[in-house]
Design an enzyme around this catalytic site. Structure first.
Site, PDB file in Angstrom:
ATOM      1  N   HIS A 262      -4.310  -2.057   8.867  1.00 17.85           N
ATOM      2  CA  HIS A 262      -4.582  -1.443   9.837  1.00 17.85           C
ATOM      3  C   HIS A 262      -4.896  -1.839  11.371  1.00 17.85           C
ATOM      4  CE1 HIS A 262      -6.356   2.501  11.379  1.00 17.85           C
ATOM      5  NE2 HIS A 262      -5.345   3.487  10.226  1.00 17.85           N
ATOM      6  N   ASP A 320      -1.890   5.099   3.093  1.00 16.02           N
ATOM      7  CA  ASP A 320      -0.807   5.105   2.304  1.00 16.02           C
ATOM      8  C   ASP A 320      -0.539   4.570   0.736  1.00 16.02           C
ATOM      9  OD1 ASP A 320       0.071   4.860   5.530  1.00 16.02           O
ATOM     10  OD2 ASP A 320       0.111   6.968   4.343  1.00 16.02           O
TER      11      ASP A 320
HETATM   12  C1  SDX Z   1      -1.013   4.562   9.676  1.00 12.63           C
HETATM   13  O1  SDX Z   1      -2.765   4.114  13.750  1.00 12.63           O
HETATM   14  C2  SDX Z   1      -4.063   4.726  12.340  1.00 12.63           C
HETATM   15  O2  SDX Z   1      -4.528   5.296  12.736  1.00 12.63           O
HETATM   16  C3  SDX Z   1      -2.493   5.410  11.282  1.00 12.63           C
HETATM   17  C4  SDX Z   1      -2.773   6.133  10.638  1.00 12.63           C
HETATM   18  C5  SDX Z   1      -3.142   7.538  10.365  1.00 12.63           C
HETATM   19  O3  SDX Z   1      -4.031   7.985   9.796  1.00 12.63           O
HETATM   20  O4  SDX Z   1      -2.850   7.561  11.819  1.00 12.63           O
HETATM   21  O5  SDX Z   1      -4.047   5.434   9.390  1.00 12.63           O
HETATM   22  C6  SDX Z   1      -1.793   6.271   9.847  1.00 12.63           C
HETATM   23  O6  SDX Z   1      -0.335   4.696   9.886  1.00 12.63           O
HETATM   24  C7  SDX Z   1      -2.031   3.331   7.803  1.00 12.63           C
HETATM   25  C8  SDX Z   1      -1.042   2.565   8.348  1.00 12.63           C
HETATM   26  C9  SDX Z   1       0.236   2.910   7.646  1.00 12.63           C
HETATM   27  N1  SDX Z   1       1.294   1.888   7.690  1.00 12.63           N
HETATM   28  C10 SDX Z   1       1.392   0.308   6.818  1.00 12.63           C
HETATM   29  O7  SDX Z   1       1.211   0.066   6.230  1.00 12.63           O
HETATM   30  C11 SDX Z   1       2.458  -0.250   7.010  1.00 12.63           C
HETATM   31  C12 SDX Z   1       1.498  -1.764   6.972  1.00 12.63           C
HETATM   32  N2  SDX Z   1       1.214  -2.548   7.691  1.00 12.63           N
HETATM   33  C13 SDX Z   1       1.378  -3.046   8.903  1.00 12.63           C
HETATM   34  O8  SDX Z   1       2.525  -3.448   9.060  1.00 12.63           O
HETATM   35  C14 SDX Z   1       0.435  -3.444   9.945  1.00 12.63           C
HETATM   36  O9  SDX Z   1      -0.763  -3.498   9.340  1.00 12.63           O
HETATM   37  C15 SDX Z   1      -0.139  -2.465  10.541  1.00 12.63           C
HETATM   38  C16 SDX Z   1       1.150  -2.388  11.534  1.00 12.63           C
HETATM   39  C17 SDX Z   1      -0.600  -1.116  10.034  1.00 12.63           C
HETATM   40  C18 SDX Z   1      -1.364  -2.784  11.570  1.00 12.63           C
HETATM   41  O10 SDX Z   1      -0.071  -3.809  12.715  1.00 12.63           O
HETATM   42  P1  SDX Z   1      -1.061  -4.584  13.370  1.00 12.63           P
HETATM   43  O11 SDX Z   1      -3.020  -4.313  13.945  1.00 12.63           O
HETATM   44  O12 SDX Z   1      -0.590  -4.887  14.182  1.00 12.63           O
HETATM   45  O13 SDX Z   1      -1.511  -5.815  12.911  1.00 12.63           O
HETATM   46  P2  SDX Z   1      -0.020  -6.825  13.068  1.00 12.63           P
HETATM   47  O14 SDX Z   1       0.917  -7.047  12.920  1.00 12.63           O
HETATM   48  O15 SDX Z   1      -0.340  -7.628  14.394  1.00 12.63           O
HETATM   49  O16 SDX Z   1      -0.567  -8.290  12.294  1.00 12.63           O
HETATM   50  C19 SDX Z   1      -1.894  -9.168  11.972  1.00 12.63           C
HETATM   51  C20 SDX Z   1      -1.355 -10.119  10.554  1.00 12.63           C
HETATM   52  C21 SDX Z   1      -0.180 -10.632  11.134  1.00 12.63           C
HETATM   53  O17 SDX Z   1       0.008 -11.777  10.870  1.00 12.63           O
HETATM   54  P3  SDX Z   1       0.725 -12.676  10.892  1.00 12.63           P
HETATM   55  O18 SDX Z   1       1.385 -13.094  11.985  1.00 12.63           O
HETATM   56  O19 SDX Z   1      -0.849 -13.209  12.181  1.00 12.63           O
HETATM   57  O20 SDX Z   1      -0.295 -14.246  10.414  1.00 12.63           O
HETATM   58  O21 SDX Z   1      -1.573  -9.294   9.750  1.00 12.63           O
HETATM   59  C22 SDX Z   1      -0.414  -9.617   9.012  1.00 12.63           C
HETATM   60  C23 SDX Z   1       1.078  -9.468   9.392  1.00 12.63           C
HETATM   61  O22 SDX Z   1       2.402 -10.171   9.606  1.00 12.63           O
HETATM   62  N3  SDX Z   1      -0.107  -8.480   8.034  1.00 12.63           N
HETATM   63  C24 SDX Z   1       0.315  -7.772   7.045  1.00 12.63           C
HETATM   64  C25 SDX Z   1       0.705  -6.826   6.856  1.00 12.63           C
HETATM   65  N4  SDX Z   1       0.213  -6.160   7.805  1.00 12.63           N
HETATM   66  C26 SDX Z   1      -0.379  -7.384   8.607  1.00 12.63           C
HETATM   67  N5  SDX Z   1       0.505  -9.179   6.149  1.00 12.63           N
HETATM   68  C27 SDX Z   1       1.512  -8.337   4.730  1.00 12.63           C
HETATM   69  N6  SDX Z   1       1.686  -7.072   4.740  1.00 12.63           N
HETATM   70  C28 SDX Z   1       0.586  -6.130   5.194  1.00 12.63           C
HETATM   71  N7  SDX Z   1       1.314  -5.380   5.883  1.00 12.63           N
END
Ligand code: SDX
Length: 384
Positions: A262, A320
């Site tokens: 998140h 989720d």
């Molecule tokens: C919702 O914003 C809100 O409040 C949303 C929400 C709401 O109520 O409206 O809470 C609802 O959308 C919840 C989130 C649902 N999405 C997911 O579950 C999808 C999987 N999550 C990721 O895609 C990610 O965590 C995000 C998109 C939610 C957040 O992404 P960020 O803050 O942009 O983080 P990032 O993509 O920059 O990742 C940082 C690091 C990366 O690794 P590095 O490249 O630095 O090595 O963390 C890793 C990412 O690869 N990472 C994950 C991961 N999420 C981040 N690695 C594995 N699995 C994951 N789920």
């Protein structure tokens, strides 16, 4: 001038406005709607009260609740043209896209789009909050070759949704679970879909255009689509004993595990804890082997992710992750998860929009040009 430009990718860390709607403590994993802890609202409140709280700023007294409840019930029906759209497109496009199309069409029934008064906009919010569950249930029925079930005024907002979808009036337990999911998805600060709603509203576009932007934004798997994707992953894992290998392979392949991580929560999403708590109590009363298997897979995946990513990279379960098994326990198909999220979040989107309009400013960020300048124009016959 080439002054140092710092780009905030994804607008990370940027504050866009003051709000009294929602507080998220990302460090400690805490959430409040208008000052009420989410755990208290989940246990004690209902979606009608929460929607009123978000739109009007206080919990309704008995009279206010009766009036608001009656207005919502009066607005549950949809027109024959909307039903035609549902019949035309359901099964041909993802339910979220059919929903988005229907909401666009709803704006054509508005008696006076030029009326931008608070009263007119609150009336639009009531119509949207009331009609989305009906549209979603009708899409779900049409996709499965079943006829429409008309709304039942004797049922609450979320129970009526389940009734229109399944044709059965929900028992006490399912009624609580579906209302819980509506409460937990109602509002969450300036998330991507709410931000889209605000960007659109900041041009003084109308309420319908703004929430259509929100619905479209919610569609993506990084946001609203994650609950459907997380359940699909659990189904792909199939057997609990496959869990660890599946997750390890996914992480080794730099795949994202849907339902984890998140932008704001760097701790366990408090909503996920609430869903998990109710899922566990549900499991004590029913022996549904399919749900038991999904839950076991989810728990084993969560344990492994906790070791691999939570403690090290602050990537914890979000709302989720456990939603899929809980919706499945209510016989809700996974392609309706995001539409249900939209139906619930309609309260948050409209509440934020009306709050922002109190002190509106057009959103117009900058982008940093790094290309060439004053390039010579070569006529086409002279180009390589
Ligand atoms: C919702 O914003 C809100 O409040 C949303 C929400 C709401 O109520 O409206 O809470 C609802 O959308 C919840 C989130 C649902 N999405 C997911 O579950 C999808 C999987 N999550 C990721 O895609 C990610 O965590 C995000 C998109 C939610 C957040 O992404 P960020 O803050 O942009 O983080 P990032 O993509 O920059 O990742 C940082 C690091 C990366 O690794 P590095 O490249 O630095 O090595 O963390 C890793 C990412 O690869 N990472 C994950 C991961 N999420 C981040 N690695 C594995 N699995 C994951 N789920």
């Amino acid at each position: 001038t080439d002054e140092k430009v710092t780009i905030s990718k994804g607008l990370e860390g940027i504050f866009i406005a003051d709000t009294t709607l929602c507080k998220i403590d990302g460090t400690n994993g805490k959430l409040w709607y208008r000052g009420y802890p989410i755990e208290v609202l989940a246990d004690k409140s209902n979606y009608e009260e929460v929607a009123f709280l978000l739109l009007y700023g206080h919990l309704p007294n008995r009279h206010e609740m009766d009036v608001f409840d009656a207005r919502l019930k009066d607005e549950r029906e949809v027109s024959s043209e909307i039903k035609e759209i549902i019949k035309m497109y359901s099964g041909k496009a993802h339910p979220n896209d059919v929903l988005r199309t229907c909401v666009s069409a709803l704006s054509t029934y508005d008696d006076d789009m030029s009326d931008r008064s608070k009263e007119a906009n609150l009336e639009r919010a009531v119509k949207l909050i009331a009609k989305l569950p009906t549209i979603i249930a009708m899409i779900g029925r049409t996709m499965r070759g079943k006829g429409f079930v008309e709304p039942d005024r004797s049922l609450s907002h979320s129970s009526n949704f389940l009734y229109m979808l399944t044709g059965k009036r929900p028992d006490k337990e399912s009624a609580k679970l579906i209302d819980l999911m509506f409460i937990l998805h109602a509002e969450h600060g300036s998330n991507a879909s709410t931000f889209s709603t605000l960007v659109t509203g900041s041009t003084l576009a109308d309420t319908y255009s703004a929430v259509v932007a929100g619905i479209a934004t919610l569609r993506g798997p990084l946001h609203g689509g994650a609950d459907e994707a997380a359940l699909n992953m659990m189904k792909a894992i199939g057997e609990p004993d496959n869990t660890e290998k599946y997750i390890e392979d996914a992480l080794a392949g730099k795949q994202r595990i849907m339902g984890f991580g998140h932008r704001v929560y760097k701790a366990y999403d408090p909503r996920a804890k609430v869903v998990y708590k109710y899922l566990q109590s549900f499991m004590k009363t029913t022996t549904d082997p399919q749900i038991e298997k999904l839950l076991e897979i989810a728990i084993r995946a969560e344990k492994l992710m906790e070791e691999k990513l939570s403690k090290t990279k602050g990537i914890w379960p979000n709302i989720d992750f456990f939603s899929g098994p809980l919706y499945t326990a209510m016989d809700i198909p996974s392609d309706l998860f995001t539409p249900i999220f939209a139906a619930s979040r309609m309260a948050g989107w409209t509440a934020h929009l009306f709050e922002y309009w109190e002190n509106n400013r057009l959103f117009r960020p900058l982008d940093n040009y790094v290309g060439k300048l004053d390039v010579e124009y070569v006529p086409i016959d002279k180009r390589q």
